[in-house]
Design an enzyme around this catalytic site. Structure first.
Site, PDB file in Angstrom:
ATOM      1  N   HIS A  19      12.416   9.155 -31.409  1.00  0.00           N
ATOM      2  CA  HIS A  19      13.183   7.933 -31.130  1.00  0.00           C
ATOM      3  C   HIS A  19      12.276   6.966 -30.386  1.00  0.00           C
ATOM      4  O   HIS A  19      12.121   7.054 -29.167  1.00  0.00           O
ATOM      5  CB  HIS A  19      14.429   8.283 -30.308  1.00  0.00           C
ATOM      6  CG  HIS A  19      15.329   7.116 -30.019  1.00  0.00           C
ATOM      7  ND1 HIS A  19      16.663   7.269 -29.710  1.00  0.00           N
ATOM      8  CD2 HIS A  19      15.098   5.779 -29.991  1.00  0.00           C
ATOM      9  CE1 HIS A  19      17.201   6.083 -29.490  1.00  0.00           C
ATOM     10  NE2 HIS A  19      16.260   5.151 -29.647  1.00  0.00           N
ATOM     11  N   GLU A 206      25.379   5.342 -27.312  1.00  0.00           N
ATOM     12  CA  GLU A 206      24.503   4.918 -26.203  1.00  0.00           C
ATOM     13  C   GLU A 206      25.405   4.139 -25.250  1.00  0.00           C
ATOM     14  O   GLU A 206      25.748   4.634 -24.173  1.00  0.00           O
ATOM     15  CB  GLU A 206      23.351   4.049 -26.728  1.00  0.00           C
ATOM     16  CG  GLU A 206      22.420   3.537 -25.630  1.00  0.00           C
ATOM     17  CD  GLU A 206      21.356   2.547 -26.141  1.00  0.00           C
ATOM     18  OE1 GLU A 206      21.543   1.954 -27.231  1.00  0.00           O
ATOM     19  OE2 GLU A 206      20.344   2.361 -25.429  1.00  0.00           O
ATOM     20  N   ASP A 284      12.105   5.815 -26.478  1.00  0.00           N
ATOM     21  CA  ASP A 284      12.858   4.623 -26.891  1.00  0.00           C
ATOM     22  C   ASP A 284      11.960   3.377 -26.893  1.00  0.00           C
ATOM     23  O   ASP A 284      11.425   3.011 -27.939  1.00  0.00           O
ATOM     24  CB  ASP A 284      14.084   4.449 -25.983  1.00  0.00           C
ATOM     25  CG  ASP A 284      15.219   3.674 -26.627  1.00  0.00           C
ATOM     26  OD1 ASP A 284      15.099   3.308 -27.803  1.00  0.00           O
ATOM     27  OD2 ASP A 284      16.238   3.436 -25.944  1.00  0.00           O
TER      28      ASP A 284
HETATM   29  N1  ADE Z   1      16.383  -1.485 -29.985  1.00  0.00           N
HETATM   30  C1  ADE Z   1      15.376  -1.104 -29.224  1.00  0.00           C
HETATM   31  N2  ADE Z   1      15.810  -0.240 -28.297  1.00  0.00           N
HETATM   32  C2  ADE Z   1      17.129  -0.052 -28.489  1.00  0.00           C
HETATM   33  C3  ADE Z   1      18.131   0.718 -27.872  1.00  0.00           C
HETATM   34  N3  ADE Z   1      17.884   1.512 -26.831  1.00  0.00           N
HETATM   35  N4  ADE Z   1      19.385   0.630 -28.341  1.00  0.00           N
HETATM   36  C4  ADE Z   1      19.648  -0.159 -29.368  1.00  0.00           C
HETATM   37  N5  ADE Z   1      18.743  -0.911 -29.987  1.00  0.00           N
HETATM   38  C5  ADE Z   1      17.492  -0.869 -29.555  1.00  0.00           C
HETATM   39 ZN    ZN Z   2      16.560   3.138 -29.453  1.00  0.00          ZN
END
Ligand code: ADE
Ligand code: ZN
Length: 340
Positions: A19, A206, A284
């Site tokens: 990710h 999230e 991320d």
């Molecule tokens: N784009 C980049 N990082 C992200 C995240 N954590 N959640 C959603 N979109 C993203």
């Molecule tokens: Zn992400």
């Protein structure tokens, strides 16, 4: 501070990063260098000033800065430099395989050709594979704050490139502002991508509710959930994720920076792991969230007091949850076992 021996152990674990948004690896230094190279005026006077603006209250406050940062990417070389910088850091963390998301719409909307985006990222990926044996796959991701029609247009624009990048472009993702842009908005385009034989992932749970995780599974038919930490609010969903062994690509430092959790000691990754979910550790957007994948392992190892066996299980999960072919997964998992 982490015990140096434990740190050595973490770095030595063969691990995959699953990710990772390549645009989220742009460090302020590189943003300023590319802005100079491309004659782009930034809203910040210095790298330090930009870095000081990285105090986010939620996902959207981050996304605003993230899209502004990506505006310095213009040429093939820019995409190459960004990707190469990330791959070197991943290698230093003991990453043996990465699955990299990128958002073409962020660039095509500014007049950058999708061919340029693919070419620069792929050149770095192939070079690193040849020189260092670090493999990478690409997950082309749709921005969920834009329309499904725009996602379809992006898919159509990219498909002529599929043959050229068939060794690395294996999947499709869904990212950007989650709440208000539920999975069902992208059901038709994901159905098409599945028919085309792509592996599928989507951000869900999230900031969005557990129902978005269910819908990502039932409507989009994803192979993995990106984040998914809010699944814990729904015990039946947790049971399902365990039963079906659906991987979650969890990003602890991201969750902290975007206020999904208030304190690393409250992060649920250890609880989910101990219940038998296939959770993995990822960075991320490491340039924005204070650390690369090794930093994420170190943060949870110390805050949540994970054992070496648990850290090894997280690394093993990352190999299992990757889109690598079975024989390669087995090789890497055996390397991990041999190290233990
Ligand atoms: N784009 C980049 N990082 C992200 C995240 N954590 N959640 C959603 N979109 C993203
Ligand atoms: Zn992400």
């Amino acid at each position: 501070m982490i015990d140096p021996k434990l740190n050595e152990f973490i770095v030595a674990l063969p691990k995959a990063e699953l990710h990772l948004h390549i645009e989220g690896t742009l460090e302020p230094e590189l943003i300023f260098e590319l802005a100079r190279r491309n004659n782009i005026k930034l809203n910040y006077a210095s790298e330090g000033e930009l870095r000081r603006a990285y105090a986010f209250k939620d996902l959207q406050s981050f996304l605003d800065l993230y899209y502004a940062g990506a505006s310095v990417l213009i040429t093939e070389r820019d995409f190459y430099d960004m990707t190469m910088a990330y791959l070197k850091r991943a290698q230093a963390d003991g990453v043996c395989h990465t699955e990299i998301m990128f958002d073409p719409q962020t660039h095509t909307e500014r007049g950058v050709a999708i061919e340029t985006v693919f070419a620069g990222i792929a050149r770095a990926v192939r070079e690193m594979q040849q020189q260092a044996g670090l493999t990478s796959y690409l997950l082309m991701s749709f921005l969920r704050h834009l329309s499904e029609e725009s996602a379809f247009e992006t898919l159509e624009a990219a498909l002529p490139l599929r043959e050229q990048y068939k060794d690395i472009w294996v999947g499709i993702g869904l990212d950007s502002a989650e709440v208000g842009n539920p999975p069902d908005k992208f059901q038709r385009v994901f159905t098409r991508c599945k028919e085309l034989g792509f592996r599928l992932v989507a951000h869900a749970g999230e900031e969005g509710p557990p129902q978005y995780v269910r819908d990502a599974l039932d409507l989009l038919h994803v192979d993995r959930i990106d984040h998914g930490v809010r699944s814990e609010e729904d015990p039946d969903l947790v049971k399902r994720l365990i039963r079906e062994q659906i991987p979650l690509t969890v990003c602890p430092l991201s969750n902290l920076k975007l206020c999904v959790v208030d304190d690393m000691q409250d992060h649920n990754i250890a609880r989910l792991l101990r219940q038998g979910l296939v959770v993995t550790v990822n960075s991320d957007d490491p340039a924005y969230f204070g650390g690369y994948v090794g930093d994420n392992y170190r943060a949870i190892a110390t805050s949540l007091k994970l054992s070496k066996a648990e850290l090894a299980k997280l690394a093993d999960n990352s190999l299992v949850a990757s889109f690598l072919p079975g024989y390669r997964k087995n090789q890497l998992r055996q390397q991990l076992q041999a190290m233990l």
